[in-house]
Design a protein around this motif. Structure first.
Motif, PDB file in Angstrom:
ATOM      1  N   SER A  54       0.822  -1.217   0.000  1.00 52.23           N
ATOM      2  CA  SER A  54       0.000   0.000   0.000  1.00 52.23           C
ATOM      3  C   SER A  54       0.852   1.263   0.000  1.00 52.23           C
ATOM      4  CB  SER A  54      -0.923   0.014   1.222  1.00 52.23           C
ATOM      5  OG  SER A  54      -0.162   0.241   2.413  1.00 52.23           O
ATOM      6  N   GLY A  55       2.037   1.180   0.634  1.00 51.30           N
ATOM      7  CA  GLY A  55       2.879   2.362   0.759  1.00 51.30           C
ATOM      8  C   GLY A  55       2.411   3.320   1.831  1.00 51.30           C
ATOM      9  N   ASN A  56       1.400   2.898   2.615  1.00 50.86           N
ATOM     10  CA  ASN A  56       0.838   3.755   3.665  1.00 50.86           C
ATOM     11  C   ASN A  56       0.744   2.946   4.950  1.00 50.86           C
ATOM     12  OD1 ASN A  56      -0.612   5.418   5.359  1.00 50.86           O
ATOM     13  ND2 ASN A  56      -2.297   5.792   3.921  1.00 50.86           N
ATOM     14  N   VAL A  57       1.563   3.287   5.944  1.00 54.68           N
ATOM     15  CA  VAL A  57       1.600   2.509   7.192  1.00 54.68           C
ATOM     16  C   VAL A  57       0.277   2.579   7.954  1.00 54.68           C
ATOM     17  CG1 VAL A  57       4.096   2.671   7.476  1.00 54.68           C
ATOM     18  CG2 VAL A  57       2.637   4.454   8.463  1.00 54.68           C
ATOM     19  N   ASP A  58      -0.516   3.597   7.665  1.00 58.18           N
ATOM     20  CA  ASP A  58      -1.802   3.736   8.366  1.00 58.18           C
ATOM     21  C   ASP A  58      -2.945   3.002   7.659  1.00 58.18           C
ATOM     22  OD1 ASP A  58      -0.783   5.399  10.423  1.00 58.18           O
ATOM     23  OD2 ASP A  58      -0.805   7.103   9.042  1.00 58.18           O
ATOM     24  N   ALA A  59      -2.690   2.535   6.415  1.00 60.58           N
ATOM     25  CA  ALA A  59      -3.740   1.843   5.661  1.00 60.58           C
ATOM     26  C   ALA A  59      -3.133   0.713   4.824  1.00 60.58           C
ATOM     27  CB  ALA A  59      -4.482   2.838   4.763  1.00 60.58           C
ATOM     28  N   PRO A  60      -2.719  -0.368   5.492  1.00 59.94           N
ATOM     29  CA  PRO A  60      -2.113  -1.500   4.766  1.00 59.94           C
ATOM     30  C   PRO A  60      -3.099  -2.104   3.768  1.00 59.94           C
ATOM     31  CG  PRO A  60      -1.760  -1.702   7.141  1.00 59.94           C
ATOM     32  CD  PRO A  60      -2.765  -0.603   6.946  1.00 59.94           C
ATOM     33  N   ALA A  61      -2.565  -2.643   2.690  1.00 61.48           N
ATOM     34  CA  ALA A  61      -3.386  -3.320   1.680  1.00 61.48           C
ATOM     35  C   ALA A  61      -3.692  -4.751   2.135  1.00 61.48           C
ATOM     36  CB  ALA A  61      -2.654  -3.346   0.344  1.00 61.48           C
ATOM     37  N   PRO A  62      -4.766  -5.356   1.601  1.00 64.22           N
ATOM     38  CA  PRO A  62      -5.104  -6.740   1.983  1.00 64.22           C
ATOM     39  C   PRO A  62      -3.963  -7.720   1.722  1.00 64.22           C
ATOM     40  CG  PRO A  62      -6.908  -5.726   0.775  1.00 64.22           C
ATOM     41  CD  PRO A  62      -5.763  -4.775   0.680  1.00 64.22           C
ATOM     42  N   THR A  63      -3.137  -7.429   0.711  1.00 64.50           N
ATOM     43  CA  THR A  63      -2.035  -8.336   0.374  1.00 64.50           C
ATOM     44  C   THR A  63      -0.753  -8.047   1.150  1.00 64.50           C
ATOM     45  OG1 THR A  63      -1.597  -6.861  -1.497  1.00 64.50           O
ATOM     46  CG2 THR A  63      -2.838  -8.886  -1.956  1.00 64.50           C
ATOM     47  N   ASP A  64      -0.791  -7.024   2.000  1.00 64.84           N
ATOM     48  CA  ASP A  64       0.372  -6.732   2.839  1.00 64.84           C
ATOM     49  C   ASP A  64       0.532  -7.809   3.916  1.00 64.84           C
ATOM     50  OD1 ASP A  64       1.891  -4.433   2.089  1.00 64.84           O
ATOM     51  OD2 ASP A  64       0.138  -3.193   2.533  1.00 64.84           O
ATOM     52  N   TRP A  65       1.776  -7.936   4.427  1.00 68.55           N
ATOM     53  CA  TRP A  65       2.035  -8.905   5.497  1.00 68.55           C
ATOM     54  C   TRP A  65       1.368  -8.461   6.794  1.00 68.55           C
ATOM     55  CZ3 TRP A  65       7.792  -8.286   3.931  1.00 68.55           C
ATOM     56  CH2 TRP A  65       8.047  -9.065   2.788  1.00 68.55           C
ATOM     57  N   SER A  66       0.841  -9.424   7.542  1.00 70.44           N
ATOM     58  CA  SER A  66       0.172  -9.120   8.814  1.00 70.44           C
ATOM     59  C   SER A  66       1.214  -8.969   9.924  1.00 70.44           C
ATOM     60  CB  SER A  66      -0.784 -10.255   9.182  1.00 70.44           C
ATOM     61  OG  SER A  66      -0.041 -11.427   9.531  1.00 70.44           O
TER      62      SER A  66
END
Length: 469
Positions: A54-66
């Motif tokens: 996502s490139g945004n620490v406040d709004a991770p993308a669904p495919t980002d690591w948990s």
């Protein structure tokens, strides 16, 4: 004629000549520990690693690591620290500290480089293998490589010597945290929120920094002793006049009692460290303080920094004190005082006594750090200086165990209390009471430690290279 270039890392090339100043050795050890202590600052990468897509620490993308997936990176590194220290301890004693330190630098620096590739390709497996496995092996080798050397140089001040080096491991995060944040900000325009480039830079910086330790480390000649030193003239009946091999040490009850001692002390300390920031924010929240002055996220970060400082200072203070008090007495203080303070913490939280709460937490963490720094000297007292690095390596599996078990206990108990409707200090109450119970087990194990039976001693002379069988 022998090819000397191939033997620059050999133990024989590190033997100090007559008149060598032994106080030049601790800085070499400190260089290694300050570098690998970076692992304590890994949390600064958690949010950026969870927002690479996502490139945004406040709004991770669904495919980002948990957060859970990212948390395993640190856990793998700590587990491999203990396992590699146990597996390669005897090799270290045979080849000497220089070769082991170089291997540590290659593994630790290389772990960052492979990890950076994993970040660039968004491959969690590569990140696990790089920073977790390879970097973890570097941690283990780097952690134990100076210890037996320092004990051989400072038989009269074992606690002071090991405390100086292991203090660096506790303090490494104080350098690594702001450095990592600054590098990520600098490389932000390169993509991956600057994390991949930061990993590459840190890998190179730490490899080069560790070279100071690699090339300045020296070991004493076999017949060397400090001026005026009388072996075994110390105060404790626990101090052996013999030498026990790493293979025989694990057959003794003393080894396993100290394994329990270290595991319980570390597990209890992690109980505070693992939850330090949310712990103090939840306990002294706006609601708990009745809308008055409460602990903000920034203040909680300051609390974490303060704990890091006491972790560092405790390593030197308590291990140095153990030279005067004796190791068994020092650990008895850790456990007896620790039990009282862990039982007191929930009450201070309930009564909203913030200053006392912070003071008590700092004392607890100083003893957590002290436990790490005092254990090598305790092992040397019981088993002799022959193969003490290898014995220490095997004992560090207690740390690996605590690194996994501690957070699991804390999170399970805390979440259980929250599910029951408890908030603030009440939500952490069972965590501290359980940790106090663990310290009782550690106190009893320490109380049971006696001198090692002579049947485990090596027969005949021993050599640093591993002879004597």
């Amino acid at each position: 004629m022998a090819d000397n270039s191939s033997s620059l890392l050999d133990r024989s090339r590190t033997i100090a000549g007559p008149g060598y100043n032994r106080w030049l050795v601790p800085p070499a050890a400190l260089a290694i520990h300050l570098a690998i202590g970076q692992v304590y600052a890994f949390s600064v990468f958690k949010k950026p690693l969870g927002a690479l897509i996502s490139g945004n620490v406040d709004a991770p993308a669904p495919t980002d690591w948990s957060p859970g997936q990212i948390g395993w990176i640190f856990s793998i590194a700590i587990v491999l620290l203990g396992l590699s220290a146990a597996i390669f301890g005897k090799w270290l004693e045979r080849v000497g500290p220089r070769k082991a330190m170089m291997a540590a630098a290659l593994c630790f620096g290389g772990g960052f480089l492979i990890g950076s590739l994993g970040i660039h390709l968004h491959s969690l497996v590569l990140l696990y293998l790089g920073y977790g496995v390879l970097g973890g092996i570097g941690l283990g080798l780097g952690y134990i490589s100076p210890v037996s050397t320092l004990i051989k140089w400072f038989p009269d001040r074992k606690g002071v010597a090991t405390g100086m080096a292991i203090m660096g491991f506790g303090g490494g995060a104080m350098i690594a945290s702001p450095l990592s944040v600054a590098l990520m900000a600098h490389f932000k325009s390169t993509g991956t929120l600057g994390v991949a480039a930061t990993f590459i830079t840190l890998g190179i910086i730490y490899f080069l920094f560790m070279q100071f330790g690699v090339w300045t480390i020296r070991v004493p000649a076999d017949d060397w002793a400090p001026a005026g030193y009388v072996p075994n003239a110390e105060h404790s009946a626990l101090i052996t006049s013999g030498n026990v091999s790493a293979d025989n040490a694990i057959k003794t009850p003393q080894f396993w009692l100290l394994w329990v001692v270290l595991m319980t002390n570390v597990t209890a300390g992690i109980g505070v460290l693992e939850t330090a920031s949310p712990l103090i924010q939840d306990t002294f929240s706006k609601a708990a303080m009745g809308g008055g002055k409460f602990v903000t996220a920034a203040a909680a970060a300051g609390f974490v920094g303060l704990l890091s400082m006491f972790n560092l200072l405790g390593r030197f203070f308590w291990s140095s004190a153990s030279d005067k008090l004796g190791r068994k007495v020092t650990y008895a203080i850790y456990f007896a005082l620790g039990i009282a303070l862990y039982l007191l913490i929930p009450t201070l939280g309930h009564n909203l006594q913030l200053t006392l709460y912070v003071v008590v937490a700092c004392v607890i963490i100083s003893m957590y750090g002290g436990g790490f720094a005092t254990i090598p000297a305790y092992l040397s007292d019981l088993f002799g200086k022959y193969q003490v690095g290898a014995i220490h390596g095997r004992l560090l599996t207690a740390w690996s165990t605590a690194g996994v078990v501690g957070p699991l206990i804390v999170n399970y108990l805390h979440e259980g209390r929250k599910a029951q409707g408890f908030t603030g200090a009440s939500a952490y109450q069972t965590v501290f009471y359980t940790m106090a119970g663990l310290l009782v087990v550690g106190l009893l194990a320490n109380f049971a430690v006696t001198a090692v039976n002579e049947k485990y001693f090596e027969k005949g002379p021993v050599t640093p290279q591993g002879g004597g069988h």
